[in-house]
Write a protein that holds these residues in place. Structure first.
Motif, PDB file in Angstrom:
ATOM      1  N   THR A 223       0.834  -1.196   0.000  1.00 35.54           N
ATOM      2  CA  THR A 223       0.000   0.000   0.000  1.00 35.54           C
ATOM      3  C   THR A 223       0.872   1.250   0.000  1.00 35.54           C
ATOM      4  N   ASP A 224       0.589   2.160  -0.926  1.00 38.45           N
ATOM      5  CA  ASP A 224       1.279   3.442  -0.985  1.00 38.45           C
ATOM      6  C   ASP A 224       0.361   4.478  -0.342  1.00 38.45           C
ATOM      7  N   ALA A 225       0.420   4.560   0.987  1.00 37.76           N
ATOM      8  CA  ALA A 225      -0.523   5.391   1.737  1.00 37.76           C
ATOM      9  C   ALA A 225      -0.431   6.847   1.296  1.00 37.76           C
ATOM     10  N   GLY A 226      -1.571   7.443   1.060  1.00 37.85           N
ATOM     11  CA  GLY A 226      -1.632   8.847   0.700  1.00 37.85           C
ATOM     12  C   GLY A 226      -1.479   9.128  -0.770  1.00 37.85           C
ATOM     13  N   ARG A 227      -1.224   8.088  -1.583  1.00 39.91           N
ATOM     14  CA  ARG A 227      -1.088   8.306  -3.031  1.00 39.91           C
ATOM     15  C   ARG A 227      -2.014   7.425  -3.844  1.00 39.91           C
ATOM     16  N   GLN A 228      -2.765   6.573  -3.194  1.00 40.37           N
ATOM     17  CA  GLN A 228      -3.705   5.712  -3.907  1.00 40.37           C
ATOM     18  C   GLN A 228      -4.889   5.438  -2.997  1.00 40.37           C
ATOM     19  N   PRO A 229      -5.993   4.972  -3.573  1.00 45.38           N
ATOM     20  CA  PRO A 229      -7.166   4.704  -2.729  1.00 45.38           C
ATOM     21  C   PRO A 229      -6.817   3.742  -1.600  1.00 45.38           C
ATOM     22  N   SER A 230      -7.272   4.063  -0.414  1.00 45.59           N
ATOM     23  CA  SER A 230      -6.954   3.219   0.736  1.00 45.59           C
ATOM     24  C   SER A 230      -7.720   1.906   0.650  1.00 45.59           C
ATOM     25  N   PRO A 231      -7.046   0.781   0.929  1.00 44.15           N
ATOM     26  CA  PRO A 231      -7.739  -0.506   0.930  1.00 44.15           C
ATOM     27  C   PRO A 231      -8.506  -0.758   2.233  1.00 44.15           C
ATOM     28  N   VAL A 232      -8.409   0.166   3.181  1.00 46.78           N
ATOM     29  CA  VAL A 232      -9.004  -0.040   4.500  1.00 46.78           C
ATOM     30  C   VAL A 232     -10.403   0.557   4.556  1.00 46.78           C
ATOM     31  N   PRO A 233     -11.413  -0.255   4.762  1.00 44.49           N
ATOM     32  CA  PRO A 233     -12.768   0.287   4.897  1.00 44.49           C
ATOM     33  C   PRO A 233     -12.978   0.879   6.282  1.00 44.49           C
ATOM     34  N   ALA A 234     -14.036   1.615   6.441  1.00 44.49           N
ATOM     35  CA  ALA A 234     -14.377   2.178   7.757  1.00 44.49           C
ATOM     36  C   ALA A 234     -15.010   1.070   8.588  1.00 44.49           C
ATOM     37  N   PHE A 235     -14.149   0.292   9.291  1.00 47.16           N
ATOM     38  CA  PHE A 235     -14.645  -0.899   9.986  1.00 47.16           C
ATOM     39  C   PHE A 235     -15.091  -0.620  11.412  1.00 47.16           C
ATOM     40  N   LEU A 236     -14.857   0.598  11.902  1.00 47.68           N
ATOM     41  CA  LEU A 236     -15.288   0.933  13.256  1.00 47.68           C
ATOM     42  C   LEU A 236     -16.724   1.446  13.263  1.00 47.68           C
ATOM     43  N   ARG A 237     -17.481   1.003  14.233  1.00 49.67           N
ATOM     44  CA  ARG A 237     -18.811   1.536  14.501  1.00 49.67           C
ATOM     45  C   ARG A 237     -18.917   1.752  16.008  1.00 49.67           C
ATOM     46  N   PHE A 238     -19.544   2.820  16.396  1.00 48.65           N
ATOM     47  CA  PHE A 238     -19.742   3.067  17.822  1.00 48.65           C
ATOM     48  C   PHE A 238     -21.227   3.038  18.136  1.00 48.65           C
ATOM     49  N   GLY A 239     -21.531   2.453  19.274  1.00 51.50           N
ATOM     50  CA  GLY A 239     -22.904   2.408  19.735  1.00 51.50           C
ATOM     51  C   GLY A 239     -23.020   3.066  21.091  1.00 51.50           C
ATOM     52  N   SER A 240     -24.251   3.279  21.530  1.00 44.38           N
ATOM     53  CA  SER A 240     -24.493   3.870  22.838  1.00 44.38           C
ATOM     54  C   SER A 240     -25.807   3.344  23.391  1.00 44.38           C
ATOM     55  N   TRP A 241     -25.818   3.121  24.703  1.00 47.56           N
ATOM     56  CA  TRP A 241     -27.052   2.831  25.427  1.00 47.56           C
ATOM     57  C   TRP A 241     -27.496   4.044  26.244  1.00 47.56           C
ATOM     58  N   ILE A 242     -26.717   5.105  26.191  1.00 44.36           N
ATOM     59  CA  ILE A 242     -26.955   6.249  27.072  1.00 44.36           C
ATOM     60  C   ILE A 242     -28.111   7.068  26.515  1.00 44.36           C
ATOM     61  N   GLY A 243     -29.221   7.023  27.201  1.00 46.70           N
ATOM     62  CA  GLY A 243     -30.435   7.661  26.719  1.00 46.70           C
ATOM     63  C   GLY A 243     -31.364   6.699  26.009  1.00 46.70           C
ATOM     64  N   GLY A 244     -30.938   5.433  25.878  1.00 39.59           N
ATOM     65  CA  GLY A 244     -31.775   4.426  25.238  1.00 39.59           C
ATOM     66  C   GLY A 244     -32.063   3.229  26.128  1.00 39.59           C
ATOM     67  N   ASP A 245     -31.257   3.049  27.170  1.00 37.83           N
ATOM     68  CA  ASP A 245     -31.385   1.878  28.044  1.00 37.83           C
ATOM     69  C   ASP A 245     -32.481   2.117  29.077  1.00 37.83           C
ATOM     70  N   ARG A 246     -33.616   1.436  28.869  1.00 38.34           N
ATOM     71  CA  ARG A 246     -34.757   1.593  29.763  1.00 38.34           C
ATOM     72  C   ARG A 246     -34.804   0.557  30.869  1.00 38.34           C
ATOM     73  N   ASP A 247     -34.038  -0.498  30.744  1.00 38.52           N
ATOM     74  CA  ASP A 247     -34.145  -1.615  31.682  1.00 38.52           C
ATOM     75  C   ASP A 247     -33.811  -1.147  33.089  1.00 38.52           C
ATOM     76  N   GLY A 248     -34.809  -1.049  33.927  1.00 40.20           N
ATOM     77  CA  GLY A 248     -34.604  -0.638  35.308  1.00 40.20           C
ATOM     78  C   GLY A 248     -34.431   0.848  35.501  1.00 40.20           C
ATOM     79  N   ASN A 249     -34.592   1.643  34.442  1.00 38.67           N
ATOM     80  CA  ASN A 249     -34.427   3.097  34.567  1.00 38.67           C
ATOM     81  C   ASN A 249     -35.704   3.799  34.111  1.00 38.67           C
ATOM     82  N   PRO A 250     -36.581   4.141  35.043  1.00 37.75           N
ATOM     83  CA  PRO A 250     -37.845   4.777  34.660  1.00 37.75           C
ATOM     84  C   PRO A 250     -37.672   6.184  34.114  1.00 37.75           C
TER      85      PRO A 250
END
Length: 889
Positions: A223-250
């Motif tokens: 790989t010639d980084a910065g001079r050709q299309p990157s072979p690395v896909p965006a493999f990171l995803r972030f999730g959150s339960w903050i504001g969505g987790d109802r279990d035991g939180n009225p």
């Protein structure tokens, strides 16, 4: 206090850590003396060396001095933690690899199928708001400022004047920190928790993500980084339960969830807008030297027609610079998206990604590969990773809440819906999920209306911020197919024919539920509503396994082995069902909730259970330990990705498979004996009351750590183990200094095997067993049996105390024999040093906590004037011990 510059900058990494600790704690001592608290500074020093005499020293303190000492010790731990975070950051920068796991240099040989495996790779951390982070936002901000000044102090480019200024500013900030209330006065609302974690995204993750992708790119051969299309896909995803987790939180409602996503969207759109405009300002190449592509010219012409005023202003400021113009227009569209302007704004993130690729492709076609694949690629990765929602907000609710709502709604049907748990009920729910409900069915209670509003809101959020923003629905205590189809049936009543991208995620938590997971899933797959959803989702299924309640249910060793076996069965089930399985790991930060080095745990997973996909919860103090610093966040994410790829290699798969088969008998023996030992303890009559009396468990709610209540019931006596949520349960045992959920029962399991050579072979050759033993070793090392005995004595049950201490000694002895060591952490010198650095101060806090508990548990109780009482002292010690022990929840 001053050090020779040359000596400091030429020091080893360990010496630099010692220097940072000495500098910060020395400044802390100076600040105490300056404010007239020299007595407190002296007590800190004397308690550190007091040993058994600490009880007498603490016994002579009045309530005001006890509170001041607890506050000072808490600040001490925050400063030590800061020094250690800097140390870990140095380690990563120096060698691009952590001490205890493979980094990209070790994984650079990705194999001939590297690109194919990278295309499948998904690393998906999910941040949760479980209440284990005792630190206030004000404290976090103060520590961040101290870190900035410490960086300036260490910068070799600064002279004596600048370093002196940095030292003075550190002293000022440490003085402020020492005077800052460590305890929250009000409990945070769910939206406060959302805003707190936004700092992690704003300050670190948004910057760390492109660095992770570049590190992976560097490991791909050719790989010639910065001079050709990157072979690395965006493999990171972030999730959150903050504001969505109802279990035991009225307190988490549909309105809270709407606001949580809005807060996330505001932060990410502003960040993307700033980055887009910044990069646009650098693309000053003219149309003569770098002519735009036909597609880019067409896009600009269309923009001039649809948004003439906006485009005209951009053209006036950047004449003859088409690539810059189009990116500036994209930045304007991001701003309109945030404002909710439908005419100019983007409808979904894919449109923004399309605009970025349009500019990238045009630059590449014009011969400017550097500009095409440099910073612009970073922005593309950020857009693909975060979308317009930042983190995929997940909804979680207990199956019992759905059951109650269904009872109310099904009673309105003309036909008999069948009894709960019957085949007739399952068939009715499946039919309703597919064909819909009769028009007359309506919610009759506020609780049921709230359940339905949640589904309505999820559909609206997807229309507003994109399909990925909020589509997963986790069902706690999934015990049958009925619990799973119930979600889709309720959603159908809520949204009717309107679009809703809904992925139901079963969560198996208890030992019994984990063992029955395959049966539950098979019955669920047989339903028409499930089959239809599978075809829409390319037969992708996500299943969550819980570490917290399983460990509380059957003990840590049995839970670890049960979880392993369950995951192996899930892999076989997925093969039979023809589905693409992702296992979602509900791990906590504590050693009793699946905590410990996460990348090592990845390498110990059953063969075939990852398939280049890892989804895992991150919570409490672990979020800030792993993500509060850009370098640490990058290192953590790199190690996770590296471990997932390494775990899927043929050699690792073969090795783990052979080890699993070879040590199957040993595992069965350990599992059965450890479970029996655990159940014998926790089923002792009155055992939950012993923990409540011996620990600050009942007072944890007063710490206001999070928005969720700490207890399921308010019983004062006759408590049941189910009353205790898993997190406060583990938190309390760490305060008692027993750390029981991390090791209890393992000693009985190892003793039942009775063959040290076989145990050593299993530790050497089976990563799962090694991980189990290592977590127990760390948990034992953080325990203090002498102090634990004193805490447990408050419960008035010598039989319980004796059982705990006997198992501690048995487990410690057999863990050491298995490891071939004479002392705990003998083979982990860095960790041993870190614990030794903290131990005297943690023990001092424990002595103060014991004093406070004795006073508060006495028949008359006690309070004193001066704005302090022993309740506040107790809470200060809990807060400080959490900072000192770490891995508490």
């Amino acid at each position: 206090m001053e050090q020779d510059d040359t000596a400091r900058w030429g020091a080893s990494l360990d010496d630099l850590l010692q220097a940072d600790v000495a500098l910060l704690t020395g400044l802390h001592r100076d600040s105490l003396v300056e404010r007239g608290a020299a007595r407190i500074a002296g007590l800190m020093a004397s308690l550190g060396d007091a040993g058994d005499a600490a009880t007498d020293i603490v016994g002579q303190l009045d309530v005001a001095d006890a509170a001041a000492l607890a506050q000072a010790l808490t600040v001490h731990f925050h400063l030590v933690n800061l020094a250690e975070e800097r140390h870990q950051s140095r380690l990563h920068r120096r060698r691009q690899d952590g001490d205890d796991g493979p980094g990209w240099p070790a994984a650079s040989g990705l194999g001939a199928d590297a690109l194919e495996r990278l295309e499948r790779l998904r690393i998906h951390p999910v941040l949760t708001a479980h209440p284990t982070e005792a630190r206030r936002r004000a404290v976090t901000a103060s520590l961040s400022r101290i870190a900035e000044h410490l960086d300036a102090y260490d910068d070799p480019r600064n002279g004596a004047l600048q370093r002196g200024f940095a030292r003075r500013r550190m002293l000022e900030e440490i003085d402020i920190l020492g005077r800052t209330a460590q305890l929250r006065r009000t409990a945070p609302a769910p939206t406060d928790e959302v805003r707190t974690v936004m700092g992690v995204f704003d300050q670190t993750l948004f910057r760390a993500v492109p660095a992770v992708y570049r590190a992976v790119e560097a490991a791909v051969p050719g790989t010639d980084a910065g001079r050709q299309p990157s072979p690395v896909p965006a493999f990171l995803r972030f999730g959150s339960w903050i504001g969505g987790d109802r279990d035991g939180n009225p307190f988490v409602t549909a309105e809270v969830t709407r606001e949580a996503v809005a807060i996330q969207a505001e932060h990410v759109l502003r960040a993307l807008g700033v980055a887009t405009e910044r990069i646009a300002r650098t693309l000053t190449m003219s149309e003569q030297t770098t002519p735009p592509s036909a597609a880019l010219r067409d896009a600009l012409a269309l923009a001039a027609v649809t948004a003439p005023d906006t485009v005209a202003a951009i053209v006036r400021s950047s004449p003859g610079e088409p690539h810059r113009q189009h990116l500036l227009f994209a930045a304007a569209r991001l701003g309109a998206t945030l404002r909710g302007s439908l005419d100019l704004g983007y409808r979904e993130p894919a449109e923004f990604v399309h605009d970025l690729r349009l500019v990238q492709d045009s630059l590449a076609a014009a011969g400017d590969a550097r500009a095409a694949h440099g910073e612009l690629q970073h922005l593309l990765w950020q857009a693909e990773t975060f979308g317009f929602h930042l983190a995929e907000l997940e909804v979680r609710q207990h199956s019992a809440v759905h059951a109650a709502a269904l009872e109310e709604l099904l009673d309105q049907l003309d036909d008999d819906p069948g009894a709960p748990g019957s085949p007739e009920r399952l068939a009715v729910l499946d039919r309703l999920a597919v064909h819909g409900w009769p028009e007359q069915v309506r919610p009759l209670t506020e609780a049921t209306g709230e359940v339905l509003d949640t589904f309505r809101l999820m559909g609206w959020l997807q229309q507003r911020w994109g399909r990925r923003c909020c589509g997963r629905y986790v069902v706690s205590f999934s015990q049958s197919a009925e619990h799973l189809v119930a979600v889709r049936a309720l959603a159908r009543l809520a949204v009717g024919e309107r679009p809703l991208n809904l992925d139901v995620v079963p969560l198996f938590e208890t030992g019994a539920d984990l063992r029955a997971a395959g049966t539950t899933l098979s019955a669920w797959m047989d339903l028409a509503s499930t089959r239809a959803w599978l075809e829409e989702r390319d037969r992708q299924v996500e299943v969550m396994v819980g570490y917290s309640d399983s460990a509380k249910d059957i003990g840590p060793a049995a839970a670890t082995l049960t979880l392993y076996r369950t995951q192996a069965e899930l892999v076989r089930w997925a093969g039979r069902a023809g589905v693409k399985l992702t296992i979602f790991h509900g791990r906590g930060g504590s050693l009793g909730r699946g905590g410990g080095p996460l990348h090592r745990a990845v390498l110990a997973q059953p063969p075939g259970s990852l398939n280049e996909r890892l989804k895992v919860t991150e919570q409490g103090e672990v979020i800030f330990a792993r993500y509060a610093d850009v370098t640490l966040a990058q290192a953590h994410l790199e190690r996770l990705a590296s471990a997932v790829l390494v775990a899927g290699t043929p050699q690792v798969t073969r090795h783990n498979t052979a080890a699993e088969h070879r040590f199957a008998g040993l595992a069965a023996t350990v599992e059965q004996a450890s479970r029996e030992a655990w159940l014998a303890l926790v089923r002792t009559p009155g055992f939950p009351d012993v923990l409540a009396a011996s620990s600050p468990l009942e007072e944890l709610g007063q710490l206001r750590l999070g928005s969720r209540p700490a207890r399921r019931s308010g019983a004062a006596t006759g408590r049941d183990l189910s009353d205790f949520r898993a997190i406060p349960w583990v938190f309390a045992w760490s305060q008692v200094r027993a750390n029981l959920p991390g090791w209890f029962g393992l000693g009985s399991g190892l003793a039942a095997v009775g063959d040290v050579d076989e145990l050593r072979a299993a530790y050497r050759d089976w990563p799962l067993f090694a991980s189990l033993v290592d977590i127990a070793e760390m948990s034992l090392a953080k325990a203090n049996p002498r102090l634990a005995a004193r805490f447990l004595a408050l419960g008035g049950r010598p039989d319980v105390t004796d059982r705990v201490l006997e198992e501690y000694e048995r487990t410690r002895r057999l863990v050491l024999e298995t490891l071939g060591q004479s002392d705990l952490l003998e083979g982990k010198p860095e960790l041993r040093h870190r614990l030794a650095l903290r131990a005297p101060s943690i023990d001092a806090l424990s002595h103060i906590q014991l004093r406070a508990l004795r006073v508060l548990r006495s028949p008359e109780g006690s309070t004193a004037g001066d704005g302090h009482d022993w309740s506040e002292v107790l809470l200060l010690t809990v807060n400080g011990a959490a900072a000192g022990l770490q891995n508490t929840g």
